[in-house]
Design an enzyme around this catalytic site. Structure first.
Site, PDB file in Angstrom:
ATOM      1  CE  LYS A  22      -7.448   6.405  -3.131  1.00 31.45           C
ATOM      2  NZ  LYS A  22      -7.811   7.349  -2.303  1.00 31.45           N
ATOM      3  CG  ASN A  23      -4.364   6.675   0.124  1.00 34.91           C
ATOM      4  OD1 ASN A  23      -5.362   7.190  -0.841  1.00 34.91           O
ATOM      5  ND2 ASN A  23      -4.828   5.538   1.034  1.00 34.91           N
ATOM      6  NE  ARG A  92     -13.482  10.537   4.158  1.00 40.35           N
ATOM      7  CZ  ARG A  92     -14.523  11.097   5.086  1.00 40.35           C
ATOM      8  NH1 ARG A  92     -15.810  11.281   4.884  1.00 40.35           N
ATOM      9  NH2 ARG A  92     -13.848  11.496   6.250  1.00 40.35           N
ATOM     10  CB  CYS A 116     -18.112   7.807   2.895  1.00 43.81           C
ATOM     11  SG  CYS A 116     -16.702   6.744   3.582  1.00 43.81           S
ATOM     12  NE  ARG A 121     -13.102   7.363   5.681  1.00 43.60           N
ATOM     13  CZ  ARG A 121     -12.496   7.219   4.671  1.00 43.60           C
ATOM     14  NH1 ARG A 121     -13.119   6.830   3.588  1.00 43.60           N
ATOM     15  NH2 ARG A 121     -11.252   7.607   4.583  1.00 43.60           N
ATOM     16  N   PRO A 122     -15.569  11.206  10.863  1.00 41.98           N
ATOM     17  CG  PRO A 122     -15.099  11.087  12.837  1.00 41.98           C
ATOM     18  CD  PRO A 122     -15.217  10.176  11.874  1.00 41.98           C
ATOM     19  CB  ILE A 123     -12.653  15.792   9.660  1.00 38.73           C
ATOM     20  CG1 ILE A 123     -13.614  17.035   9.422  1.00 38.73           C
ATOM     21  CG2 ILE A 123     -12.493  14.954   8.279  1.00 38.73           C
ATOM     22  CD1 ILE A 123     -13.278  18.081   8.595  1.00 38.73           C
ATOM     23  CG  ASP A 124     -13.152  14.208  15.642  1.00 40.91           C
ATOM     24  OD1 ASP A 124     -13.137  13.268  14.805  1.00 40.91           O
ATOM     25  OD2 ASP A 124     -13.093  13.608  16.803  1.00 40.91           O
ATOM     26  CG  ASP A 304      -7.227   1.392   2.297  1.00 40.42           C
ATOM     27  OD1 ASP A 304      -8.148   1.630   2.774  1.00 40.42           O
ATOM     28  OD2 ASP A 304      -6.343   2.663   1.954  1.00 40.42           O
ATOM     29  NE  ARG A 396     -12.772   7.845  -4.757  1.00 39.53           N
ATOM     30  CZ  ARG A 396     -12.465   7.255  -3.340  1.00 39.53           C
ATOM     31  NH1 ARG A 396     -13.530   6.268  -3.168  1.00 39.53           N
ATOM     32  NH2 ARG A 396     -11.625   7.449  -2.624  1.00 39.53           N
TER      33      ARG A 396
HETATM   34  C1  UD1 Z   1      -6.570   7.432   5.073  1.00 41.37           C
HETATM   35  C2  UD1 Z   1      -6.554   6.837   3.438  1.00 41.37           C
HETATM   36  C3  UD1 Z   1      -7.587   5.375   3.438  1.00 41.37           C
HETATM   37  C4  UD1 Z   1      -7.073   4.535   4.601  1.00 41.37           C
HETATM   38  C5  UD1 Z   1      -7.341   5.243   5.891  1.00 41.37           C
HETATM   39  C6  UD1 Z   1      -6.813   4.378   7.029  1.00 41.37           C
HETATM   40  C7  UD1 Z   1      -5.864   8.808   1.952  1.00 41.37           C
HETATM   41  C8  UD1 Z   1      -6.083   9.753   1.164  1.00 41.37           C
HETATM   42  N1  UD1 Z   1      -6.823   7.851   2.670  1.00 41.37           N
HETATM   43  O1  UD1 Z   1      -8.068   8.019   5.139  1.00 41.37           O
HETATM   44  O2  UD1 Z   1      -7.346   4.917   2.125  1.00 41.37           O
HETATM   45  O3  UD1 Z   1      -8.254   3.471   4.513  1.00 41.37           O
HETATM   46  O4  UD1 Z   1      -6.314   6.387   5.971  1.00 41.37           O
HETATM   47  O5  UD1 Z   1      -5.305   3.698   6.650  1.00 41.37           O
HETATM   48  O6  UD1 Z   1      -4.783   8.566   2.503  1.00 41.37           O
HETATM   49  N2  UD1 Z   1     -11.038   9.508  12.577  1.00 41.37           N
HETATM   50  C9  UD1 Z   1     -11.754  10.108  13.620  1.00 41.37           C
HETATM   51  N3  UD1 Z   1     -11.481  11.576  13.794  1.00 41.37           N
HETATM   52  C10 UD1 Z   1     -10.873  12.340  12.773  1.00 41.37           C
HETATM   53  C11 UD1 Z   1     -10.134  11.529  11.699  1.00 41.37           C
HETATM   54  C12 UD1 Z   1     -10.254  10.027  11.715  1.00 41.37           C
HETATM   55  O7  UD1 Z   1     -12.286   9.678  14.460  1.00 41.37           O
HETATM   56  O8  UD1 Z   1     -10.724  13.511  12.702  1.00 41.37           O
HETATM   57  C13 UD1 Z   1     -11.251   8.002  12.505  1.00 41.37           C
HETATM   58  C14 UD1 Z   1     -11.777   7.359  11.401  1.00 41.37           C
HETATM   59  O9  UD1 Z   1     -13.189   7.627  11.366  1.00 41.37           O
HETATM   60  C15 UD1 Z   1     -11.368   6.130  11.483  1.00 41.37           C
HETATM   61  C16 UD1 Z   1      -9.859   6.329  12.022  1.00 41.37           C
HETATM   62  O10 UD1 Z   1      -9.896   7.347  12.778  1.00 41.37           O
HETATM   63  O11 UD1 Z   1     -11.771   5.285  12.301  1.00 41.37           O
HETATM   64  C17 UD1 Z   1      -8.677   6.256  11.011  1.00 41.37           C
HETATM   65  O12 UD1 Z   1      -9.103   7.177   9.863  1.00 41.37           O
HETATM   66  P1  UD1 Z   1      -8.136   7.846   8.997  1.00 41.37           P
HETATM   67  O13 UD1 Z   1      -6.748   7.458   9.352  1.00 41.37           O
HETATM   68  O14 UD1 Z   1      -8.288   9.520   9.384  1.00 41.37           O
HETATM   69  O15 UD1 Z   1      -8.516   7.627   7.478  1.00 41.37           O
HETATM   70  P2  UD1 Z   1      -8.300   8.861   6.282  1.00 41.37           P
HETATM   71  O16 UD1 Z   1      -7.038   9.809   6.750  1.00 41.37           O
HETATM   72  O17 UD1 Z   1      -9.706   9.413   5.925  1.00 41.37           O
END
Ligand code: UD1
Length: 417
Positions: A22-23, A92, A116, A121-124, A304, A396
């Site tokens: 999936k990922n 997401r 969630c 889970r921000p995207i900053d 995961d 999902r």
């Molecule tokens: C991806 C995976 C998810 C997995 C996760 C961690 C996909 C589609 N999903 O999610 O299954 O659980 O990696 O291995 O591939 N963070 C920030 N700011 C950001 C982005 C992330 O603070 O802009 C933080 C997150 O809140 C979290 C950490 O960084 O604490 C890691 O998250 P991230 O690796 O980004 O997870 P996803 O890519 O959303």
């Protein structure tokens, strides 16, 4: 809504085929936005998230044909570079279209995903990365609006390791002018599956240090054909299922080299496994020893797999401490496992699990994707009947999980709620 009803206590046995990841497939589908040529993706799992990504691409006027595990995507032109809230809130990973849209169209409007079940889970860091490449980014009415008539290569250091963040910025950088260096990037095999695809499209990407990438922007990218890597999280889920409630299981199309931390941890618990080039076999263990674990970015133990591991530790000999370092609220399964008789104490980002002799079936509720899988494993191992509601989370990310378990001998049925 649907639920799963499981009669526990049956020893499973047989072979199970691991599906495409999936990922990996989701970012690869987003990468198809980078070219107007046709892209062919094989070994595509039938998952709700894949269907959501198809709807998202189609909403932008992209042609998508899905047949026999093969996706053909042609983004001849993009009608509107928009990912609406209605789709992003159900998945997401929709945010993965942000980088490719800005690279191709010079503009994108993508809904902010919001929090969630497993945390904020921000995207900053995605936004900061785009800004570093020269995009103007604003947040308006819940949407990220990015504009960049031409992205420019830059040095960008991720403050934190982020998987989709790395993928997004990588897809933005491949057509930026000049050289981009990305530091502190995620090393997950799914990121590398995407890099393989981008290289097939003509992108110039090289690893310069263990966790840095150098990208030299190109003018345009071409179509590709690619077979998606096997899902290492699904494979780990079946390994734990096999250890806890089978005579033996053979996982076909599983890649042990992507699962070194999980396999080492299971061996520490006394689980016997045999690894070959494209399969892993696991023997049901009479006794599973408790072992502490901490989740880490790849190649560490994956977050995961934390919930499924907790289900196993609930029945282990001894006490284990599970530390969750990636997501701040990823223990919702603990309370549900307790309903089945598990002894788990949660304190902040740590859970202390005291192994019990047996679990008893109970009605429980799934709260996120991997939590659902842990409840299924616990229900298979428990005495008596369990009912797991809200299994749309499971659908999902696990292809035909109930059907695969049924073929291994599980007494499992899907019912309407
Ligand atoms: C991806 C995976 C998810 C997995 C996760 C961690 C996909 C589609 N999903 O999610 O299954 O659980 O990696 O291995 O591939 N963070 C920030 N700011 C950001 C982005 C992330 O603070 O802009 C933080 C997150 O809140 C979290 C950490 O960084 O604490 C890691 O998250 P991230 O690796 O980004 O997870 P996803 O890519 O959303």
């Amino acid at each position: 809504m649907e639920a799963l009803v499981i009669e526990g206590g049956v020893r499973l046995k047989g072979e199970v085929e691991i599906s495409g990841a999936k990922n990996a497939v989701l970012p690869i589908m987003a990468a198809a936005l980078l070219t107007h040529e046709e892209c062919v993706i094989r070994n595509v799992p039938d998952l709700r998230d894949v269907r959501t990504m198809i709807r998202l691409l189609e909403s932008m006027g992209v042609e998508v044909v899905w047949k026999d595990r093969e996706l053909r995507i042609k983004a001849h032109s993009i009608k509107e570079p928009l990912a609406p809230y209605e789709l992003v809130k159900t998945m997401r990973a929709s945010v993965l279209v942000l980088g490719p849209l800005v690279a191709r169209e010079g503009v994108a409007k993508v809904s902010l995903p919001g929090g969630c079940a497993i945390g904020e889970r921000p995207i900053d860091l995605h936004i900061k990365g785009l800004k570093a490449l020269g995009a103007d980014v604003d947040i308006e009415e819940g949407y990220v609006i990015a504009e960049a008539p031409g992205l420019k290569g830059a040095l960008y250091i991720f403050d934190k390791v982020t998987v989709t963040g790395t993928e997004n910025i990588l897809m933005a950088a491949v057509m930026a002018e000049g050289e981009t260096i990305l530091e502190n990037v995620a090393q997950e095999p799914e990121v590398w599956d995407l890099i393989t695809v981008l290289r097939k499209m003509g992108a110039e990407i090289e690893k310069v240090e263990p966790n840095s990438l150098r990208i030299v922007g190109v003018d345009g990218l071409c179509g590709f054909e690619h077979e998606v890597m096997p899902d290492r999280i699904e494979a780990a889920t079946f390994l734990i299922t096999g250890a806890l409630c089978s005579e033996y299981l053979v996982l076909k199309n599983a890649r042990a080299e992507h699962m070194v931390a999980v396999i080492a941890k299971l061996r520490e618990c006394g689980v016997e496994m045999e690894v070959s080039r494209s399969a892993i076999s696991v023997k049901g263990a009479d006794v599973i020893d408790a072992a502490d674990v901490e989740t880490q970015p790849y190649p560490g133990f994956p977050t995961d797999v934390q919930a499924q591991y907790m289900a196993m530790m609930s029945l282990a000999r001894g006490t284990s401490v599970i530390t969750e370092n990636i997501f701040e609220k990823r223990f919702t399964h603990a309370a549900e496992l307790r309903r089945m008789g598990a002894n788990i104490l949660v304190d902040g980002n740590q859970a202390v699990v005291r192994g019990v002799e047996k679990l008893k079936g109970a009605p429980v509720m799934a709260s996120d994707l991997r939590a659902s899988a842990s409840l299924v494993i616990a229900a298979l191992a428990a005495e008596g009947k369990s009912r797991i509601s809200r299994i749309y989370h499971l659908d999902r990310g696990y292809e035909a999980f109930d059907k695969k378990l049924e073929a291994l001998g599980a007494r499992i049925r899907r019912v309407k709620e």
